[in-house]
Scaffold this motif. Structure first.
Motif, short mmCIF file in Angstrom:
data_model
loop_
_atom_site.label_atom_id
_atom_site.label_comp_id
_atom_site.label_asym_id
_atom_site.label_seq_id
_atom_site.Cartn_x
_atom_site.Cartn_y
_atom_site.Cartn_z
N ILE A 99 0.77 -1.42 -0.01
CA ILE A 99 0.08 -0.05 0.10
C ILE A 99 0.76 1.07 -0.05
CG2 ILE A 99 -1.87 1.46 1.23
CD1 ILE A 99 -2.48 -1.48 2.59
N VAL A 100 0.45 2.17 -0.94
CA VAL A 100 1.28 3.58 -0.78
C VAL A 100 0.24 4.63 -0.49
CG1 VAL A 100 2.32 4.99 -2.23
CG2 VAL A 100 2.76 2.62 -2.60
N GLY A 101 0.67 5.35 0.33
CA GLY A 101 -0.57 6.65 0.53
C GLY A 101 0.18 7.96 1.31
N LEU A 102 -0.79 8.73 1.66
CA LEU A 102 -0.52 9.85 2.39
C LEU A 102 -1.48 10.10 3.85
CD1 LEU A 102 -0.90 12.72 -0.38
CD2 LEU A 102 1.25 12.14 0.73
N ILE A 103 -0.55 10.02 4.84
CA ILE A 103 -1.09 10.30 6.32
C ILE A 103 -0.90 11.94 6.50
CG2 ILE A 103 -1.37 9.81 8.60
CD1 ILE A 103 -0.02 7.00 7.71
N GLN A 104 -2.15 12.45 6.78
CA GLN A 104 -2.21 13.75 7.22
C GLN A 104 -2.57 13.52 8.93
OE1 GLN A 104 -4.69 14.81 3.98
NE2 GLN A 104 -3.36 16.47 3.47
N MET A 105 -1.75 14.45 9.77
CA MET A 105 -2.04 14.42 11.03
C MET A 105 -2.36 15.75 11.48
SD MET A 105 0.90 11.67 12.33
CE MET A 105 0.21 11.61 14.10
N ALA A 106 -3.36 15.76 12.32
CA ALA A 106 -3.63 17.39 13.08
C ALA A 106 -2.67 17.64 13.82
CB ALA A 106 -4.90 17.14 13.70
#
Length: 124
Positions: free
Chosen positions: A45-52
């Motif tokens: 899996i390839v992705g982007l994680i965005q964290m507050a």
């Protein structure tokens, strides 16, 4: 994105990436995951994680998978080690790691890949 044809180059513009649907990681709305690509078997899996700011992905491990992470924006602690924008982190199979965002939003690009101990590696 995971339904994209596997026999041609696929490019997603910044605008297309911004429009991609994100979903909460581990059910936490402060951790948003955008899936960019999945192998045909669904294991890589390839992705982007965005964290507050201040968000925390609680300690966990991947018993049979590696995780490669590039920090695009912000500062984050991965497994107790600070990683700033431009940093790379490698998490081996079975290693516990907690990810904690700093005081600003964090964006990370990741590759999650099952570990194959019998994999042959030859330079061609």
């Amino acid at each position: 994105m995971s339904d994209a044809p596997q026999d041609k180059v696929t490019v997603l513009s910044a605008e297309a990436l911004a429009q991609l649907k994100a979903f909460p990681l581990h059910g936490d709305e402060r951790l948003q995951n955008k899936l960019l690509w999945k192998s045909p078997g669904g294991d890589t899996i390839v992705g982007l994680i965005q964290m507050a700011p201040g968000a925390r992905d609680v300690g966990h491990n991947h018993p049979s998978a590696t995780q490669h992470t590039w920090v695009i924006d912000g500062t984050v602690s991965i497994g107790g080690v600070e990683a700033t924008a431009g940093s790379y982190a490698f998490v081996p199979p079975g290693v516990d790691h907690e990810t904690v965002a700093g005081d600003e939003p964090v964006t990370m690009f990741y590759v999650y890949q099952p570990f194959a101990p019998e994999h042959d590696h030859h330079d061609h």
